[in-house]
Scaffold this motif. Sequence first.
Motif: not given
Length: 481
Positions: A206-212, A355-376
Amino acid sequence: MKMKICTRFWNAKTSDCSKEQTVTESTHEANLTVKWVDSCETCLEDGKKLCKCGNDNVDKDESQFEVKNESNDAQTLPHEANSSFLHSVINMSGMLIGLGQLSTPYALENGGWMSSFLLIALGIATTYTSHLLGKCLESNRKTRNYTDIGHHAFGSRGRAITTAFIYLEIFMSLVSYTISLHDNLNMVFLGTHIRFSWVRHLSTSQVLTVLAVLVALPSLWLRDLSSISFLSTGGIIMSMMIFVTVVCTAVFGGVSANHAIPALRLRNIPHISGLYAFGYGGHIVFPDIHRAMKDPSKFTKVSIVSFTFVTLLYTSLAFLGAKLFGPEVNSQITLSMPRGLVFTKIALWATVLTPMTKYALEFAPLAIQLEHRFLYSMKSRTKMIIRGTIGSILLLIILVLALTVPYFQYVLGLTGSFLTVAIILIFPSVFYIKIFWNKISRPVLALNVFLVAVGFLLGVSGTIASLKLLVESFERIHSAS
């Protein structure tokens, strides 16, 4: 070679994009992995900023989900469509192959060798529903992504439902990836003991997972997709390495593939159907592949070739893993491989890095929508801070869930049954029926109604079975403690 990737957003009150930019071909794969976005049309360029969208008032008619200037679309399409047949096959295959392949041997062993017909049938069915998505895209040149098809068929309600399922699938998939990260880190560092005074209640794994996860966290703060395009390529390479190492273990690892596979375990079919279905999840990216093709009329052929390759890979890996390890096969094939072999170490590290390659890619749709809906209207630095903070919070929530519910096969089966089945079977058929209602023949209508019924049956039964297994697992732990 340059390839324009313009990802279409839609909002009832925003429409026009002020710039057009380009992005390299490697960024194209990152954009495909990102899957979809939903607020305004966004164009990306190598390392440059996302273009700003204006707040022009448009007609409130919900049928408008494109910009007013259609001539601009006509001019941009030829520049977008640079993807060859082979490149499209590679993109589609790369999107399909992933976490689902790890569980196919476990699913076959628990469902029996006759369950392989279900795996193959799902491959055929999802090839057909991919074809349906192509038809829906061609019926209206303004449809750009999966949610646009939902809007075309059922208006804003269709878009909302589709959006909810897509976000839930992304979230649950990341939970599954994090559980896999934890399990494989435990094997990589087996025998290692790490303790911190402030986290005494956490195990070494669990500690190793947190660090990763903390190591992967900064990737959520990257500004645009061109900055993370290398992650997409890395994920595809890692997935292929896992398959190759299992084959090498069978050939050179000294493990005899002599275990008998049971014929059929009917009571396990509902649960394993979700595991099989998850492996074919990729339909929300297919509109991007269709749009990027030089010749979109070959999209169906691309689907046939890609799904045939993936189905053969899944089926061969399922039989190979089940024959190698029999009843002892783990829900993740990498955890069953003999310790000490170099192939095992490569497979484990590939599974850890995926999994470490997936986090940013999977989060990108939500991040882009958030930026252009509320943070433009905010400054670039402020946008980055808000995006990164929200992404970090979500990833930490995912981490807590993964460590709290460490049952990979049940979470993956639940995701496949409750969410993926709807996205790859039910929604495409329902969209097609609605859009082509006046043109569809009775045999085709019957086929699509049958697929919807089968999808609903698999979804409901698989969801109930996976939830039941999750509850039973929790009860066992509670009673043991």
